[in-house]
Design a protein around this motif. Structure first.
Motif, PDB file in Angstrom:
ATOM      1  N   GLU A 271       0.854  -1.189   0.000  1.00  0.00           N
ATOM      2  CA  GLU A 271       0.000   0.000   0.000  1.00  0.00           C
ATOM      3  C   GLU A 271       0.885   1.232   0.000  1.00  0.00           C
ATOM      4  O   GLU A 271       0.963   1.979   0.974  1.00  0.00           O
ATOM      5  CB  GLU A 271      -0.923  -0.020   1.226  1.00  0.00           C
TER       6      GLU A 271
ATOM      7  N   ARG B 282      -8.860   0.067  -4.674  1.00  0.00           N
ATOM      8  CA  ARG B 282      -7.463   0.254  -4.268  1.00  0.00           C
ATOM      9  C   ARG B 282      -7.254   1.698  -3.839  1.00  0.00           C
ATOM     10  O   ARG B 282      -7.927   2.613  -4.330  1.00  0.00           O
ATOM     11  CB  ARG B 282      -6.507  -0.071  -5.417  1.00  0.00           C
TER      12      ARG B 282
ATOM     13  N   SER C 242      -5.480  -0.501   5.784  1.00  0.00           N
ATOM     14  CA  SER C 242      -5.081  -1.619   4.925  1.00  0.00           C
ATOM     15  C   SER C 242      -4.658  -2.824   5.747  1.00  0.00           C
ATOM     16  O   SER C 242      -3.935  -2.691   6.734  1.00  0.00           O
ATOM     17  CB  SER C 242      -3.915  -1.195   4.022  1.00  0.00           C
TER      18      SER C 242
END
Length: 397
Positions: free
Chosen positions: A178, A210, A368
């Motif tokens: 990420e 995303r 994340s």
């Protein structure tokens, strides 16, 4: 150069004619045919004394291409019918969002105000195809877009929005990292410490599930972003080429900047080194550090800090280093991510501006699953350790 397949173009800066050149693609080659009236506005490298114009102009264009390391490079070339990314650039007019250079065919009658991407919207289907990993869609899109000139490995695309262009970066597409979260976090930290014009602001958005770091163009009208490597004296460049700023040669590099009388650049690197130490920025080299010059006023100044992806352990390598916290980890981070000198002037540094930032780190990284709770704890601990080192230096000033 193969004369049978060459094409003739005029290199432009806005509406100023810089030079006439020809280009071929089998093999790739460029030949400068004539300097035009406003050659003094040519790319910086071409105006150097004794410059090899053919080779330098070729290098100028060869650095304005999608690199072979970009995710899906072969699929991009196949879908667009290009032998390589050098040929892809010439499917349009070479318009960019990092400078105001472009080119037109010798017999074309075009005005910059009508076609540039700073003031005009464009069909951004190319960027959307890249961001969506839909290479088949590239067979039917307009190739006169800024994305044919973007560098770097990361999946990225320029989107034409109502209030201006935005660059969306998804990071290296390996299914895990990420990188965008770290880039946004580093931007937010830098905004706390530095002046507004010293930082490129990144915003966190989502794109098809995303995270993306999103930014505006860095330059304004009449400005040009030049890689620092093109402008440094050789005595400085040879210290830094192919290396990152760390303790092995940092002292010598800073001393040479001081001797060169480049005060603005010295201060820039002091701040950059502190930022790198605090955020563990992994990818800083001269192609990620720029100088902005105004071709009308001739003023130059360091570009804001940019290209900060992968910070705060947002890469697989970063995860490996930070997953197991021990004394060795502190040493690795200290030596790899920053050079700190007790003789620096850190009067600009105000630790109170970083109050509460640990909570911000936790808030962002928790978005994340790449960042496990343990990894986040370790990252905050290393950040705290790095900050204490800078606090200590600032207190000695």
């Amino acid at each position: 150069m193969n004369k049978s397949n060459e094409k003739r173009y005029i290199l432009m800066f806005e509406d100023y004619e810089v030079l006439l050149f020809s280009v071929s693609f089998d093999p790739n080659g460029i030949e400068v045919l004539e300097k035009r009236e406003h050659f003094e506005m040519a790319p910086y490298q071409l105006t150097k004394e004794n410059a090899n114009l053919d080779g330098t102009l070729y290098t100028f264009f060869a650095r304005r291409v999608i690199p072979v390391t970009r995710h899906g490079y072969d699929k991009i070339m196949e879908a667009t019918g290009c032998r390589d990314s050098f040929e892809l650039v010439f499917k349009g007019h070479g318009l960019s969002l990092s400078n105001h250079y472009w080119f037109k065919k010798e017999d074309e009658n075009l005005k910059y105000e009508d076609i540039n991407f700073f003031d005009n919207r464009w069909d951004d289907s190319f960027a959307r195809a890249l961001l969506n990993d839909d290479f088949e869609a590239l067979r039917n899109v307009n190739l006169d877009v800024p994305d044919t000139l973007t560098q770097g490995w990361a999946v990225k695309g320029w989107i034409s929005e109502e209030d201006g262009p935005r660059l969306y970066k998804l990071g290296i597409q390996d299914g895990h990292c990420e990188e965008s979260l770290g880039e946004v976090l580093t931007s937010r930290l830098a905004k706390r410490l530095f002046k507004e014009n010293e930082v490129l602001e990144y915003e966190l958005r989502e794109w098809n599930g995303r995270y993306a770091s999103v930014s505006k163009p860095m330059i304004k009208k009449d400005e040009d972003l030049v890689h620092l490597s093109a402008m440094l004296p050789w005595s400085l460049y040879k210290l830094y080429r192919n290396k990152n700023m760390n303790k092995r040669f940092g002292k010598e590099f800073f001393e040479e900047i001081n001797r060169s009388g480049m005060g603005d650049l010295y201060e820039f690197f002091v701040k950059l080194s502190c930022l790198r130490a605090l955020c563990f920025v992994p990818d800083l080299h001269f192609d990620n550090i720029g100088i902005i010059r105004n071709l009308i006023t001739k003023e130059i100044h360091p570009a804001p800090f940019y290209d900060l992806a992968g910070s705060f352990g947002g890469t697989m390598d970063g995860q490996k280093v930070l997953s197991n916290l021990n004394q060795g980890t502190y040493l690795i981070v200290y030596f790899l991510y920053g050079y700190l000198d007790p003789n620096w002037d850190l009067s600009w540094y105000d630790p109170s501006k970083l109050e509460g930032f640990e909570d911000e780190i936790r808030e962002y990284l928790s978005k994340s699953s790449f960042y496990t709770p343990k990894l986040i704890d370790n990252i905050i601990e290393v950040y705290r350790n790095q900050k204490e080192a800078i606090d200590s230096l600032a207190n000695k000033n």
